[in-house]
Scaffold this motif. Structure first.
Motif, PDB file in Angstrom:
ATOM      1  N   VAL A 168      40.711  88.617 134.872  1.00  0.00           N
ATOM      2  CA  VAL A 168      40.860  88.392 133.362  1.00  0.00           C
ATOM      3  C   VAL A 168      40.089  87.113 132.973  1.00  0.00           C
ATOM      4  O   VAL A 168      39.749  86.961 131.790  1.00  0.00           O
ATOM      5  CB  VAL A 168      42.495  88.004 133.201  1.00  0.00           C
TER       6      VAL A 168
ATOM      7  N   LEU B 122      29.102  92.167 125.984  1.00  0.00           N
ATOM      8  CA  LEU B 122      29.859  92.198 124.978  1.00  0.00           C
ATOM      9  C   LEU B 122      30.096  90.791 124.301  1.00  0.00           C
ATOM     10  O   LEU B 122      30.530  89.889 124.947  1.00  0.00           O
ATOM     11  CB  LEU B 122      31.185  92.914 125.181  1.00  0.00           C
ATOM     12  N   ASN B 123      30.023  90.810 122.995  1.00  0.00           N
ATOM     13  CA  ASN B 123      30.333  89.598 122.236  1.00  0.00           C
ATOM     14  C   ASN B 123      30.874  89.837 120.605  1.00  0.00           C
ATOM     15  O   ASN B 123      30.988  91.115 120.317  1.00  0.00           O
ATOM     16  CB  ASN B 123      29.069  88.737 122.228  1.00  0.00           C
TER      17      ASN B 123
ATOM     18  N   PHE C 198      39.668  90.805 131.054  1.00  0.00           N
ATOM     19  CA  PHE C 198      40.587  90.845 129.611  1.00  0.00           C
ATOM     20  C   PHE C 198      40.163  91.564 128.614  1.00  0.00           C
ATOM     21  O   PHE C 198      40.754  92.530 127.989  1.00  0.00           O
ATOM     22  CB  PHE C 198      40.838  89.334 129.329  1.00  0.00           C
ATOM     23  N   THR C 199      38.883  91.153 127.943  1.00  0.00           N
ATOM     24  CA  THR C 199      38.521  91.902 126.858  1.00  0.00           C
ATOM     25  C   THR C 199      38.056  93.380 127.179  1.00  0.00           C
ATOM     26  O   THR C 199      38.238  94.199 126.404  1.00  0.00           O
ATOM     27  CB  THR C 199      37.131  91.107 126.445  1.00  0.00           C
TER      28      THR C 199
ATOM     29  N   ASN D  58      39.770  95.334 129.377  1.00  0.00           N
ATOM     30  CA  ASN D  58      40.908  95.920 129.189  1.00  0.00           C
ATOM     31  C   ASN D  58      41.282  96.475 127.848  1.00  0.00           C
ATOM     32  O   ASN D  58      41.831  97.525 127.671  1.00  0.00           O
ATOM     33  CB  ASN D  58      41.863  95.442 130.011  1.00  0.00           C
ATOM     34  N   VAL D  59      41.405  95.306 127.152  1.00  0.00           N
ATOM     35  CA  VAL D  59      41.912  95.527 125.663  1.00  0.00           C
ATOM     36  C   VAL D  59      41.028  96.655 124.875  1.00  0.00           C
ATOM     37  O   VAL D  59      41.438  97.375 124.267  1.00  0.00           O
ATOM     38  CB  VAL D  59      41.908  94.165 124.945  1.00  0.00           C
ATOM     39  N   ALA D  60      39.706  96.416 125.027  1.00  0.00           N
ATOM     40  CA  ALA D  60      38.708  97.222 124.431  1.00  0.00           C
ATOM     41  C   ALA D  60      39.003  98.537 124.643  1.00  0.00           C
ATOM     42  O   ALA D  60      39.036  99.705 123.926  1.00  0.00           O
ATOM     43  CB  ALA D  60      37.150  96.742 124.484  1.00  0.00           C
TER      44      ALA D  60
ATOM     45  N   LYS E 252      41.482 100.279 126.090  1.00  0.00           N
ATOM     46  CA  LYS E 252      42.821 100.735 125.455  1.00  0.00           C
ATOM     47  C   LYS E 252      42.891 100.826 124.020  1.00  0.00           C
ATOM     48  O   LYS E 252      43.455 101.802 123.400  1.00  0.00           O
ATOM     49  CB  LYS E 252      44.030  99.846 126.102  1.00  0.00           C
ATOM     50  N   THR E 253      42.073 100.014 123.230  1.00  0.00           N
ATOM     51  CA  THR E 253      42.072 100.025 122.072  1.00  0.00           C
ATOM     52  C   THR E 253      41.416 101.185 121.504  1.00  0.00           C
ATOM     53  O   THR E 253      41.547 102.047 120.519  1.00  0.00           O
ATOM     54  CB  THR E 253      41.403  98.868 121.159  1.00  0.00           C
TER      55      THR E 253
ATOM     56  N   VAL F  98      43.323  89.080 138.287  1.00  0.00           N
ATOM     57  CA  VAL F  98      44.626  89.603 137.850  1.00  0.00           C
ATOM     58  C   VAL F  98      45.793  89.388 138.523  1.00  0.00           C
ATOM     59  O   VAL F  98      45.834  89.041 139.754  1.00  0.00           O
ATOM     60  CB  VAL F  98      44.807  91.247 138.015  1.00  0.00           C
ATOM     61  N   SER F  99      46.665  88.583 137.850  1.00  0.00           N
ATOM     62  CA  SER F  99      47.992  87.946 138.282  1.00  0.00           C
ATOM     63  C   SER F  99      49.092  88.413 137.753  1.00  0.00           C
ATOM     64  O   SER F  99      49.166  89.070 136.794  1.00  0.00           O
ATOM     65  CB  SER F  99      48.015  86.427 138.301  1.00  0.00           C
TER      66      SER F  99
ATOM     67  N   VAL G 204      46.878  92.384 128.755  1.00  0.00           N
ATOM     68  CA  VAL G 204      46.374  93.391 129.700  1.00  0.00           C
ATOM     69  C   VAL G 204      47.312  94.309 130.254  1.00  0.00           C
ATOM     70  O   VAL G 204      46.945  95.332 130.978  1.00  0.00           O
ATOM     71  CB  VAL G 204      45.285  93.025 130.661  1.00  0.00           C
TER      72      VAL G 204
ATOM     73  N   VAL H  96      54.342  89.272 133.941  1.00  0.00           N
ATOM     74  CA  VAL H  96      53.480  88.678 135.057  1.00  0.00           C
ATOM     75  C   VAL H  96      51.789  88.524 134.441  1.00  0.00           C
ATOM     76  O   VAL H  96      51.054  88.240 135.073  1.00  0.00           O
ATOM     77  CB  VAL H  96      53.548  88.833 136.384  1.00  0.00           C
TER      78      VAL H  96
ATOM     79  N   GLY I 138      46.128  97.145 124.166  1.00  0.00           N
ATOM     80  CA  GLY I 138      45.183  97.857 123.329  1.00  0.00           C
ATOM     81  C   GLY I 138      45.775  99.046 122.658  1.00  0.00           C
ATOM     82  O   GLY I 138      45.711  99.032 121.299  1.00  0.00           O
ATOM     83  N   HIS I 139      46.233  99.863 123.419  1.00  0.00           N
ATOM     84  CA  HIS I 139      46.716 101.175 122.477  1.00  0.00           C
ATOM     85  C   HIS I 139      47.850 100.886 121.602  1.00  0.00           C
ATOM     86  O   HIS I 139      48.247 101.951 120.707  1.00  0.00           O
ATOM     87  CB  HIS I 139      46.854 102.132 123.647  1.00  0.00           C
TER      88      HIS I 139
ATOM     89  N   PHE J  30      38.262  85.990 119.943  1.00  0.00           N
ATOM     90  CA  PHE J  30      37.235  86.844 120.629  1.00  0.00           C
ATOM     91  C   PHE J  30      37.679  88.131 120.919  1.00  0.00           C
ATOM     92  O   PHE J  30      37.178  89.250 120.428  1.00  0.00           O
ATOM     93  CB  PHE J  30      36.654  86.169 121.963  1.00  0.00           C
TER      94      PHE J  30
ATOM     95  N   THR K  81      35.954  97.803 118.328  1.00  0.00           N
ATOM     96  CA  THR K  81      35.833  98.862 119.197  1.00  0.00           C
ATOM     97  C   THR K  81      36.683 100.037 118.516  1.00  0.00           C
ATOM     98  O   THR K  81      36.424 101.091 118.402  1.00  0.00           O
ATOM     99  CB  THR K  81      36.458  98.290 120.443  1.00  0.00           C
TER     100      THR K  81
END
Lengths: 365, 365
Positions: free
Chosen positions: A158, A190-191, A241-242, A244-246, A248-249, A364-365, B192, B197, B225-226, B241, B249
């Motif tokens: 992450v 990616l930015n 982190f980014t 994973n979000v990207a 799924k988005t 990842v925690s 994520v 946790v 994200g979804h 960010f 995306t």
């Protein structure tokens, strides 16, 4: 079907070790997925690990899966929300035993739909990281308007520093060469903008290192969110982190498009007729974009084939993850990736300035 | 048309001050966008700021825009890649003069398609932040399967701490109340995974604060994200960010879907006939999802209406950004948001632990 009753001796390794207990769907989905995979990979042999009585009971309803599986009992399963540090202490989990099988050469690769943080931690300890790689990353293939692209990291780390991002670029490039067969894959970082001044310090540092590396000619510079599906580069590098979000988005947006499309096609008699006329093309489009087809993220940077299925997938999706692992094992992609990554050791990533980066937060925690 | 020849005196404020030079398309796109907006907002008056001769020349080709615009000359324009710190030193830029007009009560709001980092820095200095807000955020409305949702931050702050995220939640909730008219908008924190946790320390801290705040009943917890397009919550909160990448995306994925759909409808005679039958519904769907319709991100947390158009938009997109600003001005949304945000001062965000967060990196740079 259970190990004691198996006709397979220890000499020839299993194609895959599969964690029978991982994922939201548990053994039901895993075994149904293996039944689909059995048809696609004749001759493969799977070491299926988990609660013996449950697995035996489910396999009884899936003869195709039963035909390729040998069951190995495990005393426990890692819950989806267990912390990686806690998961490491569980010696008899199905996930751990699957990793052990790969580490000991009993199986050529491992697939699990379980807790990704635990999976990464176990893989690092049991299967081990390749020389020169400080952190493995999760990579997957995603559809773009110009063919498939590789994206990483998708959630293994992450928080990342510049050095991690550079390593991801090297690993992503190797992955794209091996799995997509591209001779010189292009790489984007990616930015939030493509201008050189955008983003934070670690991104600018990573870009600077890549511009002065042997990958300079393939390094495209910064890319933005919309470049992922545009296929601007063959490899898209970002922190976990980014990424994973990207991922799924993007999947969510496509899902919304298909839901709305269904409404359009059901909005009247003429629309329904129209649907019948375009159905073949639509089905092809839907299949091509189906997130289940892209299920199966690979942990790159490890000394073995480790494939993570989405925890919430169905049997079809799990079968795709098995496909990915089978392909990597049978085409020896991991050896190819490992050879490519060996350049990491010669790549001068520890330039002045990079060492000043704050230590990266635990994965990842 | 130019200020000296204008029939408007200083008494009645302009509806909007518009930066005539911002964006990749420059005055051509800005003026063409204003021509579209002029039809939709009869009676509005725009102070158009920039290179006088260029603006006058372009306005001559757009009589509808010319009818609502008064030109004010500016000595310079902020380049798209100029650093915010440098932009602050330019006293005669079109962007700066537009902000000045709002600060001095000459105009009720400002719209620019220019450099967002410069815009944020100038807005903070010239228009000023509301009491209790440490950092303004960029918010926008995006389509979901359950109606529109508010997402923030979309790029104003590339690095955020827990306190910033909590402030964004408060501002996003106020924005959703004012602009979407929802009585009690639900709030999700982008992560994520939805398990408690997951993610890093600042996300867990922000969640903890929100769970113990007056917004607790509306706080849904972590979303992924979804969940953005699924419409799981009315407000999605994230750092600038991740928000920027997620927005672009999602737009990219929808664009890919439409490109593929066009190929499907052109794949043969029957498909073309099918297209004719479903066209009305498809057009509605396309219009609803059109990124240009959602163009116009609002900087929330400022003492005035500040709307940022995407730099690469066309005239239709710029007109949407003008729509957003006009709506906010005429419905006094900013006053409503300001009143809602006043609760920030009473919200105990500076709990032990939050102060220990590392200082956030400077905003867009």
């Amino acid at each position: 079907m259970s190990e004691t009753g198996s006709s397979f001796s220890g000499a020839e390794p299993f194609t895959l070790a599969v964690d029978g207990m991982g994922g939201d769907g548990g053994p039901e989905v895993v075994v149904a997925g293996l039944a689909i995979a059995a048809d696609r990979h004749p001759g493969s042999r799977v070491l299926l690990i988990g609660d013996e009585s449950r697995l035996t009971e489910v396999l009884a309803r899936h003869p195709k899966a039963a035909a390729i599986c040998t069951v190995r009992p495990a005393g426990s399963a890692i819950p989806m929300d267990m912390k990686p540090t806690a998961a490491l202490r569980v010696r008899d989990s199905s996930m751990r035993l699957a990793m052990d099988a790969v580490a000991q050469g009993e199986a050529l690769g491992v697939v699990s739909a379980g807790n990704s943080g635990a999976m990464l931690a176990l893989a690092k300890i049991v299967i081990k990281t390749l020389p020169g790689v400080s952190r493995p990353a999760m990579a997957a293939i995603s559809p773009t308007l110009r063919g498939d692209a590789v994206m990483l990291d998708l959630g293994a780390n992450v928080a990342c520093d510049a050095r991690n991002l550079v390593e991801f670029a090297v690993m992503g490039e190797a992955f794209a060469k091996a799995v997509l067969g591209l001779p010189a894959p292009t790489i984007g970082l990616l930015n939030v903008g493509s201008e050189e001044v955008k983003g934070d310090e670690k991104l600018r540092q990573a870009a600077e290192i890549l511009r002065n590396s042997p990958l300079a000619a393939q390094f495209h510079g910064f890319v933005e969110g919309h470049d992922i599906t545009a296929g601007t580069t063959d490899v898209v590098v970002t922190d976990g982190f980014t990424g994973n979000v990207a991922l799924k988005t993007g999947e969510g947006a496509l899902k919304m498009a298909f839901v709305l499309l269904r409404q359009v096609f059901r909005s009247g008699l003429l629309a329904k007729l129209g649907y019948l006329l375009v159905r073949p093309g639509l089905e092809r489009m839907r299949e091509w974009l189906d997130p289940r087809r892209y299920n199966g993220a690979v942990f790159v940077g490890l000394n073995g084939v480790v494939v993570k299925s989405h925890g919430g997938t169905d049997a079809e999706g799990f079968a795709s993850a098995v496909d990915v692992a089978m392909d990597m094992v049978s085409h020896r992609f991991n050896e190819s990736i490992r050879d490519q990554i060996s350049r990491l050791e010669t790549l001068a990533v520890m330039r002045p300035g990079v060492e000043k980066e704050q230590p990266a937060v635990a994965a990842v925690s």
